[in-house]
Write a protein that holds these residues in place. Structure first.
Motif, PDB file in Angstrom:
ATOM      1  N   THR A  13      -9.052  -8.096  -5.661  1.00  0.00           N
ATOM      2  CA  THR A  13      -7.956  -7.782  -4.921  1.00  0.00           C
ATOM      3  C   THR A  13      -7.044  -7.313  -5.666  1.00  0.00           C
ATOM      4  O   THR A  13      -6.364  -6.360  -5.070  1.00  0.00           O
ATOM      5  N   LEU A  17      -5.821  -3.522  -3.962  1.00  0.00           N
ATOM      6  CA  LEU A  17      -4.133  -3.279  -3.816  1.00  0.00           C
ATOM      7  C   LEU A  17      -3.856  -2.313  -4.698  1.00  0.00           C
ATOM      8  O   LEU A  17      -2.758  -1.609  -4.125  1.00  0.00           O
ATOM      9  N   ARG A  20      -4.798   0.753  -3.315  1.00  0.00           N
ATOM     10  CA  ARG A  20      -4.383   1.221  -2.176  1.00  0.00           C
ATOM     11  C   ARG A  20      -2.581   1.658  -2.323  1.00  0.00           C
ATOM     12  O   ARG A  20      -2.141   2.317  -1.488  1.00  0.00           O
ATOM     13  N   TYR A  22       0.041  -0.223  -3.987  1.00  0.00           N
ATOM     14  CA  TYR A  22       0.894  -1.331  -4.335  1.00  0.00           C
ATOM     15  C   TYR A  22       1.032  -1.264  -5.967  1.00  0.00           C
ATOM     16  O   TYR A  22       0.115  -1.119  -6.889  1.00  0.00           O
ATOM     17  N   VAL A  24       1.180  -3.558  -9.096  1.00  0.00           N
ATOM     18  CA  VAL A  24       0.445  -4.764  -9.158  1.00  0.00           C
ATOM     19  C   VAL A  24       0.547  -5.531 -10.263  1.00  0.00           C
ATOM     20  O   VAL A  24       0.444  -4.701 -11.553  1.00  0.00           O
ATOM     21  N   GLN A 272      -5.096  -7.645   2.039  1.00  0.00           N
ATOM     22  CA  GLN A 272      -4.339  -6.308   2.115  1.00  0.00           C
ATOM     23  C   GLN A 272      -3.507  -6.864   3.804  1.00  0.00           C
ATOM     24  O   GLN A 272      -2.596  -6.378   3.695  1.00  0.00           O
ATOM     25  N   CYS A 275      -0.683  -9.058   3.368  1.00  0.00           N
ATOM     26  CA  CYS A 275       0.519  -8.199   2.518  1.00  0.00           C
ATOM     27  C   CYS A 275       1.372  -7.364   3.508  1.00  0.00           C
ATOM     28  O   CYS A 275       2.414  -7.388   3.454  1.00  0.00           O
TER      29      CYS A 275
END
Length: 390
Positions: A13, A17, A20, A22, A24, A272, A275
């Motif tokens: 995960t 993310l 993508r 984000y 993190v 995702q 979120c």
């Protein structure tokens, strides 16, 4: 913020993310690795240390992941991490996640409940105190529901009783101290959501299977862990590994136990989606996070068929069920909410299982077959556990 980001679902995960877009961070006390050391277990796939993992991700993706090594049960540490990172979403995987581990002995039962329940309360307080707009996404389990003789709704059920109607949390029937810790989490989250007006989502996740995601495939040093032992190994992953090394697949009891399953690639997409679709303040969304339902016997049959296509000759044996559970039962759980938000499920087709078996075969020399057979019996849970690895 991915709490438990060094674990099986958390690592996949965090990378998904991050890729993508984000920002993190990972919060983890690395206790899952120490449990392997305590019990003599190992991941089938050779995983790198968390610091090396994060450095390699920066090298191959160009993206940073902040790392906070510490315990969510230490509120001073957790509060400092919240203040430094200031998360807009907190994904909470940071729990002891094995039912057999929680049933080994009194010490591990207490650890499971303390770590999971108190850690979650700390997370909820940290959100309230340091990041009140943060969306808390908590990983629950479909095992909270048990196996009722009615359909399982997504978190809530509308009941008419003595002429009056209300929508209530779906009844919980956890089947181990681990599952019960998740039930307590859900009740505590719902209370805090209403009392403090925070945003929460409870994801009742099914059994996750598979090894690869697009991100973990970007470099060998990013490979995810895969557990095959009788304590941390889930049924499908364990069956695939047994088939790959020529060990009979061990079906517990009658094999009619039916559960929800999802691919690890769907797990990261579900997180995702959660979120990207935060709950409003004061509301706890609940999703049943699985894509397909199978019995243990159906899993064994599917793996047998896939194994023959890759040159294996899988066998199935029945072993006494170490768990206290129904071995034949009605099971029909709803799971439409995540698909309504855009999840396109990956089916457990033969081609996928064939590919997973081929991946596992490359690591089969790492399998310790002494760890495959059941080692924890629910009825024999004592104040002190016996050694699992003989």
């Amino acid at each position: 913020m991915i709490i438990g980001g060094d674990g099986y679902c958390g690592w996949a995960t965090a990378l998904h993310l991050s890729k993508r877009g984000y920002a993190v961070s990972i919060v983890d006390n690395l206790c899952r690795r120490s449990m392997d050391d305590q019990l003599g277990f190992n991941s089938l796939s050779p995983i790198k240390g968390i610091h090396e993992r994060v450095r390699k991700w920066k090298e191959v993706s160009g993206r940073d992941i902040d790392l906070f090594v510490g315990d969510v049960c230490d509120y001073e540490f957790l509060g400092a991490a919240f203040k430094k990172f200031a998360p807009t979403a907190c994904v909470h995987f940071g729990e002891q996640r094995s039912a057999p581990y929680s049933m080994m002995d009194r010490t591990r039962a207490v650890f499971t409940q303390t770590n999971n329940v108190m850690g979650t309360i700390n997370v909820l307080y940290a959100i309230k105190e340091f990041a009140p707009e943060c969306h808390c996404i908590k990983l629950g389990t479909m095992g909270e529901y048990g196996t009722p003789n009615i359909d399982i709704e997504e978190g809530y059920i509308t009941i008419t009783h003595n002429g009056r109607t209300d929508t209530l949390p779906y009844p919980k029937q956890g089947g181990s101290f681990y599952h019960l810790s998740k039930c307590h989490d859900s009740a505590n989250m719902l209370f805090c959501t209403k009392a403090w007006g925070i945003r929460t989502t409870d994801l009742n996740q099914g059994v996750v299977y598979g090894l690869s995601t697009d991100e973990t495939d970007m470099h060998p040093d990013l490979v995810n862990r895969l557990d095959y032992d009788a304590v941390f190994g889930t049924a499908l992953n364990r069956f695939c590994i047994q088939a790959a090394v020529g060990h009979p697949m061990t079906v517990y009891g009658k094999g009619g136990q039916t559960r929800g399953f999802l691919n690890i690639r769907d797990t990261v997409r579900c997180i995702q989606i959660a979120c990207d679709n935060p709950a409003p303040p004061g509301e706890m969304k609940i999703y049943n996070q699985f894509t397909e339902q199978f019995s243990v016997n159906e899993l064994a049959a599917m793996i047998t068929e896939a194994g023959k296509k890759v040159g294996l000759n899988p066998e199935v044996i029945t072993v006494p069920n170490p768990r206290t559970e129904m071995e034949e039962h009605y099971y029909n759980a709803k799971n439409s909410k995540l698909q309504d938000l855009g999840l396109e499920p990956i089916a457990m087709r033969g081609e996928f299982l064939e590919g997973l078996l081929k991946q596992i075969i490359t690591y089969k020399d790492r399998v310790d077959q002494r760890l495959i057979l059941p080692g924890v019996n629910w009825k024999e849970s004592a104040s002190v556990a016996e050694v699992i690895a003989k």
